[in-house]
Design a protein around this motif. Structure first.
Motif: not given
Length: 520
Positions: A425, A427, A445, A474, A476, A497
Motif C-alpha cells: 500500500s 499514499t 491504510l 490511496l 490500497c 480499508i
C-alpha cells in the motif's frame, strides 16, 4: 542394443499415436437457435480450468432475463417471470428460487461481463448446450420435444379426435404446432367454451401503436398497464417490458421481422443520441412485448401513463456529476470521497480479470455508509455508481463544495513483466499542504490492509493537484499481485480499508482521537 531398440520403438509409437483435439474455447463464437450472438471482445466464450464459460448477460438478454449488478458485493441477480437467481463472482454456488445450486466453476469477471459455466446456463435457463470443437463454437438452443414425445402427442391427438367425433363434445388436444392447436380447439369447443375463449382474447393486452417523436416514446395499448422499465449497459439502452402483452396484427404488419426476430421502429445515425428503437415479442410461457431504445450514450428518462392505455417514456439528458450546493451544516465538515475510474474507464485489470473501478466503488460506498450518520461529517461522492466523471470534474466538485479534504481511492498495478511481484500500500499527495493528511491516512491504510508499507510519495496526480484543499490518492494494494488482489476483493478487507479511511479522516480533522494502540 535391445534396450535402446525398445526405447526407439516407443518413441515412434507415441509420435504416430493420434492426437485428440483440445477444447479451447477462448475467443469462441456463440450461437443461439442457430443465430450468431455478438459478445464483447473481452467476454467471448472461453475455457477456464477445463470448463467452458459463457457471458451470462449476453445469453440472458436474448431470452428476456433482467439483470442487476451489485458491485460492492460482486453479486449478479437474474429474474424472469417466476424465476429468481443470484450468484457471486468467485463462489461455486448460486441461489435459484431460494435453493442453493452448485456450480462447476465460480463466475469470473471479464471486462464488464460475468462469465458462468456453460452447464449452469443449460440447466437453469432451459437450454440445450453443445460445444463444437471443430468450429470452436458454443451452440445453445431452446429445448424442444423429443421424437418420443412427438409420437406420444400425435397418438394423443388421434385418440382425442376420435373421441370428439364419437361423443360430439369438447376435447383437449396436444400438438407441437400452436397454430394447428388453436384452429382445432375452435372446431371442437362447445359454444360456452368458445365464448370463454373469445372473452380471453378480448382481455389480452395489445400493443396497438408505437411512435417516437421529440425524444419521447409513446406506446398505445388497448387498456391500462404498468410496464417494467430498466436501463442496461454495454451498450447503453433503455428496455420497456410489457408482460403478457401481444402485438396487434394491424400494427405490426408494416414492420418486417429482422434476422434476430425483432422489428425496427426507427433508426438514426446516432447524432441525436439514438441508434435505433426495436421491438419484439418476448420469449417465455407468459409472452409479452419488449421495446428497446438503443442509445448512443446513457440517458435518463421520465415515465408516465394515463387511463386510456397510453405510456410515455420521455428521454432526458443525463447529468453524470450534478453539482451539489454546499450545505455547510454547522459543526459538520465536508469530505469528498472519490472512487477512482468508472464507466468507460475501467482502470487496471486484476490477475483474475476483475476491474479497478469495481474495487474502488465498493470501498467508497462502504466509507459513505460509515460516515453518513456521523454528525461530524457531510459526505460528497464524486460517483456512487458506474459512471465516469472526468478528472477535472472530480477536482472541481471538491472545490465547489469547499470541502475540508479530498480522498481518492485506487488499486495499483504493474505490467505483466513484473510477474506479479509488486505488492503493498502507498499514499500519494501533490502539494505540501497535503503532507499531514497523507501521513495520517497512510498510517491507517497500512494498518487496515496489512500489506507491505510502500510509504508516502509525492506525485503530480491531477485530482490531488487541482483540489484546493488537502488531498490524497490511496493506492490500497496491487491488483496485479495475486495475494493482494485476492484480499482486496473480499468484503472483510474492503470493510477494514473503509474503516481505516474513516479513522484517518477523524484523526486528521480532529473529530475523534484515535491512538496508535488501537491500530495494532
Amino acid at each position: 542394443m535391445k534396450k535402446y531398440g525398445w526405447v526407439i520403438l516407443a518413441a515412434i509409437l507415441i509420435w504416430l499415436w493420434p492426437s485428440f483435439p483440445h477444447a479451447n474455447a477462448a475467443g469462441a463464437d456463440l450461437f443461439l437457435d442457430g443465430k450468431r450472438v455478438e459478445a464483447p471482445a473481452d467476454a467471448r466464450p472461453e475455457m477456464v480450468n477445463g470448463k467452458v464459460m459463457v457471458p451470462l448477460r449476453v445469453v440472458g438478454e436474448q431470452l428476456g432475463y433482467q439483470f442487476k449488478w451489485e458491485p460492492q458485493a460482486y453479486k449478479i441477480s437474474i429474474q424472469k417471470n417466476s424465476t429468481d437467481m443470484a450468484m457471486y463472482v468467485g463462489r461455486t454456488s448460486a441461489d435459484v428460487n431460494g435453493k442453493t445450486v452448485s456450480l462447476d466453476a465460480p463466475p469470473v469477471l471479464r471486462g464488464n461481463s460475468t462469465m458462468v459455466p456453460l452447464r449452469f446456463v443449460g440447466e437453469q435457463m432451459g437450454l440445450k448446450v453443445d460445444w463444437n470443437n471443430k468450429s470452436k463454437s458454443v451452440n445453445l438452443s431452446q429445448k424442444t420435444t423429443t421424437p418420443q414425445t412427438d409420437q406420444q402427442a400425435e397418438s394423443q391427438k388421434t385418440s382425442t379426435q376420435n373421441t370428439s367425433s364419437k361423443q360430439k363434445t369438447s376435447a383437449t388436444t396436444t400438438t407441437t404446432n400452436a397454430a394447428e392447436a388453436d384452429k382445432r380447439t375452435e372446431t371442437v369447443l362447445s359454444p360456452s367454451k368458445q365464448q370463454n375463449t373469445e372473452q380471453s382474447k378480448a382481455n389480452t393486452l395489445l400493443v396497438q401503436d408505437l411512435t417516437f417523436e421529440h425524444d419521447a416514446l409513446k406506446i398505445s395499448l388497448n387498456k391500462t398497464a404498468t410496464p417494467k422499465v430498466f436501463k442496461m449497459t454495454e451498450p447503453d439502452r433503455i428496455v420497456v417490458d410489457l408482460p403478457g402483452a401481444a402485438l396487434s396484427s394491424g400494427f405490426s404488419q408494416p414492420f418486417p421481422v429482422r434476422g434476430d426476430g425483432s422489428r425496427l421502429l426507427t433508426n438514426s445515425d446516432g447524432t441525436d443520441g439514438i441508434q435505433e428503437i426495436r421491438f419484439a415479442p418476448a420469449d417465455g410461457q407468459n409472452g409479452g412485448v419488449r421495446v428497446v431504445i438503443a442509445l448512443n450514450q446513457a440517458r435518463d428518462y421520465e415515465l408516465s401513463t394515463n387511463s386510456t392505455g397510453e405510456i410515455t417514456l420521455q428521454l432526458r439528458e443525463r447529468s453524470e456529476n450534478p453539482v451539489v450546493t454546499p450545505t455547510h451544516v454547522e459543526g459538520r465538515q465536508i469530505v469528498v470521497i472519490d472512487p477512482g475510474h468508472g464507466g468507460k474507464d475501467p482502470g487496471a485489470a486484476s490477475v483474475t480479470g476483475r476491474r479497478e473501478k469495481e474495487f474502488t466503488l465498493a470501498v467508497a460506498l462502504k466509507v459513505q455508509q460509515l460516515l453518513q450518520n456521523d454528525p461530524s461529517f457531510q459526505v460528497v461522492m464524486t460517483r456512487d455508481e458506474d459512471t465516469y466523471p472526468t478528472l477535472d470534474e472530480r477536482a472541481q466538485l471538491a472545490n465547489d463544495q469547499q470541502a475540508s479534504v479530498f480522498v481518492s481511492i485506487h488499486g495499483n498495478s504493474m505490467p505483466a513483466s513484473n510477474n506479479g511481484k509488486a505488492n503493498g500500500s502507498e499514499t500519494y499527495y501533490a502539494r505540501q499542504e497535503s503532507l499531514n493528511l497523507a501521513t495520517t491516512m497512510h498510517k491507517h491504510l497500512v494498518a487496515a490492509t496489512g500489506f507491505k508499507d510502500n510509504n508516502i510519495k509525492m506525485a503530480n496526480h491531477l485530482v490531488t493537484r487541482k483540489s484546493q484543499m488537502p488531498a490524497v490518492l490511496l493506492e490500497c494494494g496491487y491488483l496485479s499481485n495475486p495475494s493482494d488482489e485476492a484480499a482486496m476483493f473480499t468484503e472483510e478487507t474492503q470493510e477494514r480499508i473503509a474503516q481505516g479511511i474513516v479513522d484517518g479522516l477523524k484523526e486528521y480533522l480532529g473529530t475523534e482521537t484515535v491512538t496508535t494502540e488501537s491500530l495494532n
